[in-house]
Design an enzyme around this catalytic site. Structure first.
Site, PDB file in Angstrom:
ATOM      1  N   ASP A  94       0.850  -1.185   0.000  1.00  0.00           N
ATOM      2  CA  ASP A  94       0.000   0.000   0.000  1.00  0.00           C
ATOM      3  C   ASP A  94       0.891   1.242   0.000  1.00  0.00           C
ATOM      4  O   ASP A  94       2.104   1.166   0.168  1.00  0.00           O
ATOM      5  CB  ASP A  94      -0.976  -0.015   1.170  1.00  0.00           C
ATOM      6  CG  ASP A  94      -0.289  -0.005   2.522  1.00  0.00           C
ATOM      7  OD1 ASP A  94       0.927   0.216   2.577  1.00  0.00           O
ATOM      8  OD2 ASP A  94      -0.984  -0.218   3.527  1.00  0.00           O
ATOM      9  N   SER A  95       0.287   2.394  -0.221  1.00  0.00           N
ATOM     10  CA  SER A  95       1.076   3.601  -0.478  1.00  0.00           C
ATOM     11  C   SER A  95       1.662   4.224   0.775  1.00  0.00           C
ATOM     12  O   SER A  95       2.568   5.049   0.691  1.00  0.00           O
ATOM     13  CB  SER A  95       0.197   4.640  -1.175  1.00  0.00           C
ATOM     14  OG  SER A  95      -0.772   5.161  -0.276  1.00  0.00           O
ATOM     15  N   GLY A  96       1.115   3.879   1.931  1.00  0.00           N
ATOM     16  CA  GLY A  96       1.519   4.536   3.175  1.00  0.00           C
ATOM     17  C   GLY A  96       0.633   5.698   3.552  1.00  0.00           C
ATOM     18  O   GLY A  96       0.736   6.227   4.654  1.00  0.00           O
ATOM     19  N   GLY A  97      -0.248   6.086   2.640  1.00  0.00           N
ATOM     20  CA  GLY A  97      -1.095   7.242   2.907  1.00  0.00           C
ATOM     21  C   GLY A  97      -1.984   7.075   4.123  1.00  0.00           C
ATOM     22  O   GLY A  97      -2.084   7.973   4.961  1.00  0.00           O
ATOM     23  N   PHE A  98      -2.608   5.910   4.262  1.00  0.00           N
ATOM     24  CA  PHE A  98      -3.514   5.698   5.387  1.00  0.00           C
ATOM     25  C   PHE A  98      -2.764   5.793   6.706  1.00  0.00           C
ATOM     26  O   PHE A  98      -3.256   6.382   7.679  1.00  0.00           O
ATOM     27  CB  PHE A  98      -4.196   4.328   5.267  1.00  0.00           C
ATOM     28  CG  PHE A  98      -5.144   4.024   6.389  1.00  0.00           C
ATOM     29  CD1 PHE A  98      -6.415   4.564   6.406  1.00  0.00           C
ATOM     30  CD2 PHE A  98      -4.756   3.220   7.450  1.00  0.00           C
ATOM     31  CE1 PHE A  98      -7.297   4.293   7.451  1.00  0.00           C
ATOM     32  CE2 PHE A  98      -5.623   2.937   8.496  1.00  0.00           C
ATOM     33  CZ  PHE A  98      -6.896   3.488   8.486  1.00  0.00           C
ATOM     34  N   ASP A 148      -2.292   8.525  -1.723  1.00  0.00           N
ATOM     35  CA  ASP A 148      -3.596   9.175  -1.671  1.00  0.00           C
ATOM     36  C   ASP A 148      -3.826   9.789  -0.306  1.00  0.00           C
ATOM     37  O   ASP A 148      -3.088   9.525   0.646  1.00  0.00           O
ATOM     38  CB  ASP A 148      -4.703   8.158  -1.977  1.00  0.00           C
ATOM     39  CG  ASP A 148      -4.824   7.096  -0.885  1.00  0.00           C
ATOM     40  OD1 ASP A 148      -3.774   6.656  -0.371  1.00  0.00           O
ATOM     41  OD2 ASP A 148      -5.956   6.713  -0.543  1.00  0.00           O
ATOM     42  N   GLY A 218     -10.980   4.542   1.543  1.00  0.00           N
ATOM     43  CA  GLY A 218     -11.816   5.404   2.366  1.00  0.00           C
ATOM     44  C   GLY A 218     -13.096   4.752   2.852  1.00  0.00           C
ATOM     45  O   GLY A 218     -14.012   5.447   3.312  1.00  0.00           O
ATOM     46  N   CYS A 306     -13.448 -27.603  10.172  1.00  0.00           N
ATOM     47  CA  CYS A 306     -12.218 -27.027   9.625  1.00  0.00           C
ATOM     48  C   CYS A 306     -11.114 -28.076   9.597  1.00  0.00           C
ATOM     49  O   CYS A 306     -10.926 -28.818  10.561  1.00  0.00           O
ATOM     50  CB  CYS A 306     -11.774 -25.830  10.471  1.00  0.00           C
ATOM     51  SG  CYS A 306     -10.249 -25.047   9.906  1.00  0.00           S
ATOM     52  N   CYS A 311      -6.821 -27.040  13.827  1.00  0.00           N
ATOM     53  CA  CYS A 311      -7.989 -27.838  14.177  1.00  0.00           C
ATOM     54  C   CYS A 311      -7.712 -29.339  14.070  1.00  0.00           C
ATOM     55  O   CYS A 311      -8.342 -30.143  14.764  1.00  0.00           O
ATOM     56  CB  CYS A 311      -9.169 -27.447  13.282  1.00  0.00           C
ATOM     57  SG  CYS A 311      -9.809 -25.796  13.647  1.00  0.00           S
ATOM     58  N   HIS A 337      -5.301 -20.519  12.196  1.00  0.00           N
ATOM     59  CA  HIS A 337      -6.695 -20.899  11.964  1.00  0.00           C
ATOM     60  C   HIS A 337      -7.482 -19.769  11.302  1.00  0.00           C
ATOM     61  O   HIS A 337      -8.224 -19.999  10.334  1.00  0.00           O
ATOM     62  CB  HIS A 337      -7.376 -21.297  13.273  1.00  0.00           C
ATOM     63  CG  HIS A 337      -8.862 -21.446  13.124  1.00  0.00           C
ATOM     64  ND1 HIS A 337      -9.458 -22.577  12.607  1.00  0.00           N
ATOM     65  CD2 HIS A 337      -9.878 -20.561  13.369  1.00  0.00           C
ATOM     66  CE1 HIS A 337     -10.768 -22.412  12.552  1.00  0.00           C
ATOM     67  NE2 HIS A 337     -11.042 -21.198  13.014  1.00  0.00           N
TER      68      HIS A 337
END
Length: 378
Positions: A94-98, A148, A218, A306, A311, A337
């Site tokens: 990811d861009s790092g913006g968040f 962004d 967003g 599962c 499990c 798990h």
């Protein structure tokens, strides 16, 4: 040659969901797909070999955190992120913006970029679209994200509009600064908050630039699930049919199903690993708090339906004991798990799309999971 190529295999007649393959320099991703999050070049407590055992096709790593440590120059010297972390399948960064906007209280946004303080030591730092591209080019991920601005929720309309317009200008700068388009695909991020007109405007502007793929950013930032789905319904149809669509930061079982039904191809979230560290797991009958006293003498598996490593080999009582004793092995087993559960869910989603029965599968899953129309959420 494009760095990635999306192959649309089928559209579910019952739901409209898409079955596809995303071809990348490090392998093929079957979609819809969930991407485990390896924030700092590792999925917490999991080895690459274990991720392969559960058949994770792709993982996500974080530009912001790797920029802070060890530094993208060191990763470049190591031969790129794949070699650095011994993972030979696809990686998305990811861009790092968040993170810039969520982790740093002291930040200043300008047209040039964002000045902020390192959340680890307080150092003054700066990231621009060009720097975000430089970092991700050094990391060498198969898919990289445009820098962004992710507006908070709630936010005033005028602020969201200005933020969205800045994100569009930054996306154009990212395209120009991207140095490795032949082996790294750059995805744009549609913004616009909870305003359908801004989402439409953002999608129109970004699709005109012909990115190899598009993310929807967003969302899952505090709004209700119905509102998130409303924004998906107004945004996804505006994105190109023959390019991948990525919903950022979403990983609850209900949202994965509902997002797939609305035409999303890729998802990521820290949810399965985070709740595993707190002793909560997802099962076919709903969530289970493993630390609970009622499990002290429960010698059955976390989920009888599962077949994962956890499990197959360990009981609820043993896992509760490990977690209560603060033993790391307990966290590893619950993490394994939860990741297996979501990856298996997406395998079943893909099969249901292939058989034109995804809506039926969703209703059956929600009935087993204990979700009803008014409480779908983890």
């Amino acid at each position: 040659m494009a760095a990635v190529r999306y192959e649309l295999l089928k559209v579910c007649k019952q739901s409209g969901a898409r079955l596809g393959r995303l071809h990348t320099p490090h392998g093929v991703i079957d979609t819809p797909a969930f991407m485990p999050v390896g924030t700092q070049a590792t999925v917490k407590t999991m080895s690459p070999e274990e991720l392969k055992q559960m058949d994770a096709h792709i993982i996500l790593s974080n530009t912001y955190h790797l920029f802070l440590r060890p530094g993208h120059d060191i990763v470049r010297e190591a031969g790129g992120l794949h070699r650095f972390m011994n993972w030979d399948r696809p990686i998305l960064t990811d861009s790092g913006g968040f993170q810039v906007f969520s982790l740093s209280e002291l930040r200043k946004i300008t047209e040039e970029g964002v000045a902020f303080r390192n959340h680890l030591n307080g150092d003054k730092l700066f990231i621009s679209p060009e720097i975000a591209m430089e970092i991700q080019n050094a990391l060498g991920s198969d898919i990289m994200m445009a820098f962004d601005e992710c507006p908070p929720y709630p936010a005033e309309y005028d602020y969201v509009k200005k933020s969205m317009e800045r994100t569009t200008r930054w996306a154009e700068r990212c395209l120009k600064a991207h140095a490795r388009p032949n082996d790294q695909a750059l995805f744009a991020i549609v913004q616009g908050g909870m305003h359908a007109d801004l989402r439409r405007e953002s999608a129109a502007q970004l699709t005109s630039m012909d990115f190899p793929g598009y993310a929807i950013g967003g969302l899952s930032v505090g709004e209700s699930k119905p509102l998130m789905y409303e924004m998906l319904e107004c945004t996804v149809p505006l994105l190109p049919d023959r390019k991948p669509r990525y919903l950022m930061g979403v990983g609850s079982p209900d949202a994965l199903l509902e997002g797939s039904i609305r035409g999303v191809d890729m998802f990521d979230c820290v949810l399965p690993t985070r709740i595993a560290r707190n002793g909560t797991v997802m099962t076919s009958q709903g969530r289970l708090v493993v630390r609970g006293a009622k499990l002290a003498r429960d010698f059955g598996p976390l989920d009888p339906n599962c077949g994962c490593y956890t499990c197959t080999n360990y009981s609820r009582a043993y896992l509760r004991h490990l977690l209560k004793a603060d033993e790391t092995f307990g966290i590893r087993l619950t993490t394994y798990h939860n990741l297996h559960f979501l990856l298996d869910l997406m395998r079943n989603v893909r099969q249901a799309i292939a058989e034109d029965r995804l809506l039926d599968f969703r209703d059956e899953f929600f009935n087993r999971y204990g979700m009803h129309d008014n409480d779908r959420g983890f």
